[in-house]
Design a protein around this motif. Structure first.
Motif, short mmCIF file in Angstrom:
data_model
loop_
_atom_site.label_atom_id
_atom_site.label_comp_id
_atom_site.label_asym_id
_atom_site.label_seq_id
_atom_site.Cartn_x
_atom_site.Cartn_y
_atom_site.Cartn_z
N LEU A 1 -38.20 -9.85 -11.59
CA LEU A 1 -37.45 -10.55 -12.46
C LEU A 1 -36.90 -11.84 -11.84
O LEU A 1 -36.76 -12.71 -12.80
CB LEU A 1 -36.33 -9.59 -12.85
CG LEU A 1 -36.34 -8.19 -13.68
CD1 LEU A 1 -35.27 -7.37 -13.98
CD2 LEU A 1 -36.89 -8.75 -15.09
N LYS B 1 -34.91 -4.99 -17.14
CA LYS B 1 -34.78 -6.16 -17.67
C LYS B 1 -33.31 -6.65 -17.15
O LYS B 1 -32.61 -6.31 -16.82
CB LYS B 1 -34.56 -5.66 -19.34
CG LYS B 1 -35.42 -4.87 -20.02
CD LYS B 1 -35.38 -4.48 -21.37
CE LYS B 1 -36.50 -3.75 -21.92
NZ LYS B 1 -37.68 -4.52 -22.34
N THR C 1 -39.00 0.29 -15.59
CA THR C 1 -38.90 -1.15 -16.42
C THR C 1 -37.57 -1.52 -16.05
O THR C 1 -36.35 -1.02 -16.33
CB THR C 1 -39.25 -0.75 -17.70
OG1 THR C 1 -40.40 -0.31 -17.75
CG2 THR C 1 -39.04 -2.07 -18.33
N GLN D 1 -36.51 -10.96 -20.75
CA GLN D 1 -37.70 -10.54 -19.86
C GLN D 1 -37.79 -9.23 -19.18
O GLN D 1 -36.64 -8.63 -19.06
CB GLN D 1 -38.12 -11.76 -18.85
CG GLN D 1 -36.86 -11.60 -17.62
CD GLN D 1 -37.59 -11.98 -16.31
OE1 GLN D 1 -38.56 -12.00 -16.10
NE2 GLN D 1 -36.79 -13.32 -15.77
N SER D 2 -38.81 -8.71 -18.79
CA SER D 2 -38.83 -7.32 -18.23
C SER D 2 -40.00 -7.17 -17.24
O SER D 2 -40.84 -8.05 -17.03
CB SER D 2 -39.39 -6.19 -19.42
OG SER D 2 -40.52 -6.56 -19.95
N ASP E 1 -44.91 -6.74 -19.54
CA ASP E 1 -44.02 -6.33 -18.47
C ASP E 1 -44.22 -7.38 -17.28
O ASP E 1 -43.78 -7.13 -16.15
CB ASP E 1 -43.65 -5.14 -18.00
CG ASP E 1 -43.25 -4.02 -19.06
OD1 ASP E 1 -42.23 -4.84 -19.98
OD2 ASP E 1 -43.44 -3.12 -19.18
N LEU F 1 -31.81 -9.43 -21.91
CA LEU F 1 -33.12 -8.64 -22.50
C LEU F 1 -34.20 -9.80 -22.56
O LEU F 1 -34.92 -9.62 -23.75
CB LEU F 1 -32.79 -7.75 -23.59
CG LEU F 1 -31.79 -6.78 -23.49
CD1 LEU F 1 -31.52 -6.12 -24.67
CD2 LEU F 1 -31.77 -5.97 -22.15
N ARG G 1 -28.77 -6.56 -13.99
CA ARG G 1 -30.08 -6.18 -14.69
C ARG G 1 -30.02 -4.61 -14.94
O ARG G 1 -28.95 -4.15 -14.58
CB ARG G 1 -31.26 -6.30 -13.57
CG ARG G 1 -31.09 -5.68 -12.42
CD ARG G 1 -32.51 -5.69 -11.37
NE ARG G 1 -32.11 -4.95 -10.10
CZ ARG G 1 -31.44 -5.49 -9.44
NH1 ARG G 1 -31.15 -6.93 -9.30
NH2 ARG G 1 -31.36 -4.80 -8.05
#
Length: 471
Positions: free
Chosen positions: A219, A186, A184, A192-193, A400, A190, A149
């Motif tokens: 996540l 991800k 943040t 989803q965040s 997000d 990349l 991540r």
């Protein structure tokens, strides 16, 4: 940190105040000096990218000139570090006051209040405040890389020391530490965040590894599957941060004068305000308190301009706990002394924090999830705007991390939505609340209003008005 004067001597904030008051030829004068230091870190792609420190001194001079028809006021604000610079500000403020129309909010200035710590120097912060956080952040980067991540974010700490002096004998000082962070995360692709954030007075209590763990958990929820859902009304869980987003908007709409003039959700149908009416469910308490533990803020008014919600004549007025909503009943709206005369209500100025408590609220966000048969968990709101002041209808977007909850468990990621809701209406409709905890509004906390404590709320029939294409 100090600044040299034009004569080579040390100009303390107190000396800048005294110079301003002595230089004014107006009938009265208020000088506010705000000495601010800040330090921040930023990171991207699992790497620390920048760090910075800053120091600034902002001086505001408010002059008052009495005339046959009333009192004119003039305010001039600028950075200033020398007595000569302050003198120039005073001349400009005096001139503005002499040419101004009489102020409708004119009142006797507050007199003869002195802080016991008036003579003390400003309190400062610097990059060393991150001596524990920075190494832990490096460890979080390593863990994130190992688990595929990517982390992006920032942390900021500021200490502002305010000195307020007046020709009527005010000498008030307040030290305000303010800190916040946001991270943040991800996935490696990349796709989803997820975001987490918080506010703090002292960054030593921010745990970088716990921050990363919270991002990783969210996540992980998204990795369980993708669920594309249509617009509609959903049983929806709002975490404390999202509740703070909506309540700050509510607080800013709670000006007494605007309500008295029929322009807000707190306006009475037959005129006047709704003070005394039931506007939320029983057991709902919304209040501000400058002494609230962890949310401490200025215990006196500082105003550099007059508006519907503030008055330069109120500078130095003492602040105390104010109940805005008590047991669901509207108790007060934000009042200057001028608006209080119009509404015939007590003087209740804005306070720089906000707390929501719900009788019977218990447990955590996880407990609300566990009690939900089917619904949505919103972890972040953004781009919130007012649509209709009469109902305080707000619109905004999710961001997000929106997740599907079924049978008390998070089942996976859901597409984003645009929502349309009134937070005043939500305070009547919610079906469950967690315990109140310190919170941080992502929408408003970075720059405007970071001192909040709120519960998580579950709201039936939350209106997702359309699907958003935002990632």
């Amino acid at each position: 940190m100090t600044s040299p004067t034009h004569a080579g001597h040390t100009a303390t904030p107190q000396s800048l105040v005294e110079q301003g008051l002595a230089a004014s030829v107006a009938d009265d004068c208020v000088v506010l000096v705000r000495d601010t230091t800040s330090a921040n870190l930023r990171w991207a792609n699992n790497t620390l990218t920048t760090n910075g420190v800053a120091h600034g001194v902002q001086v505001s001079v408010v002059s008052f000139v009495r005339g046959p028809e009333g009192v004119g006021t003039g305010t001039v604000s600028s950075t200033a570090t020398t007595q000569a610079q302050v003198t120039e500000l005073v001349r400009a403020a005096d001139a503005a006051a002499r040419s101004a129309d009489p102020a409708e909010d004119a009142a006797e200035l507050v007199r003869d209040r002195v802080s016991p710590d008036w003579e003390e120097a400003p309190v400062t912060t610097d990059v060393h405040t991150y001596s524990a956080f920075a190494p832990a952040l490096g460890e979080a980067f390593g863990r994130a890389r190992a688990e595929a991540r990517v982390l992006y974010g920032f942390i900021s700490h500021e200490i502002a020391t305010t000195y307020l002096g007046s020709t009527t004998g005010l000498r008030l000082r307040h030290v305000q530490p303010t800190g916040h962070y946001g991270c943040t995360g991800k996935d490696a692709a990349l796709t989803q965040s997820a975001w987490v954030g918080g506010a703090t007075r002292d960054v030593s209590d921010v745990d970088a590894l716990a921050m990363d763990a919270a991002v990783a958990e969210r996540l992980g929820w998204g990795a369980r599957g993708r669920h594309d859902l249509p617009a509609g009304r959903y049983d929806t869980i709002l975490p404390p941060s999202s509740v703070a987003d909506l309540l700050v908007s509510t607080y800013w709409a709670a000006g007494a004068r605007v309500a008295h003039e029929g322009q807000s959700v707190f306006s009475g149908r037959g005129g006047g305000t709704r003070i005394g009416e039931q506007v939320a469910s029983s057991g709902v308490h919304l209040y501000s308190d400058p002494a609230h533990p962890g949310l401490e803020c200025a215990p006196f008014v500082t105003a550099t301009a007059s508006s519907n919600e503030t008055s330069v004549f109120d500078n130095g007025l003492g602040l105390a706990r104010t109940d805005w909503i008590r047991d669901g009943r509207l108790e007060a709206l934000a009042q200057t002394r001028h608006s209080a005369r119009l509404t015939d209500q007590p003087v209740t100025p804005y306070v720089d924090n906000l707390v929501l408590e719900v009788d019977g609220g218990a447990g955590r966000l996880d407990d609300l999830v566990a009690g939900t048969e089917r619904g949505l968990l919103l972890t972040c709101l953004w781009y919130i705007r007012e649509v209709d002041p009469q109902s305080l209808l707000l619109t905004g977007l999710t961001r997000d991390g929106v997740y599907l909850v079924e049978d008390g468990e998070v089942r996976g990621l859901v597409n984003n939505f645009r929502f349309n809701e009134s937070p005043v209406d939500l305070l009547q409709r919610f079906s469950a609340a967690s315990a109140t905890v310190p919170s941080f509004s992502r929408e408003w906390g970075d720059d405007y209003f970071s001192r909040t404590a709120t519960p998580a709320l579950r709201v039936p029939d939350f209106n997702m008005s359309s699907v958003s294409q935002a990632l």
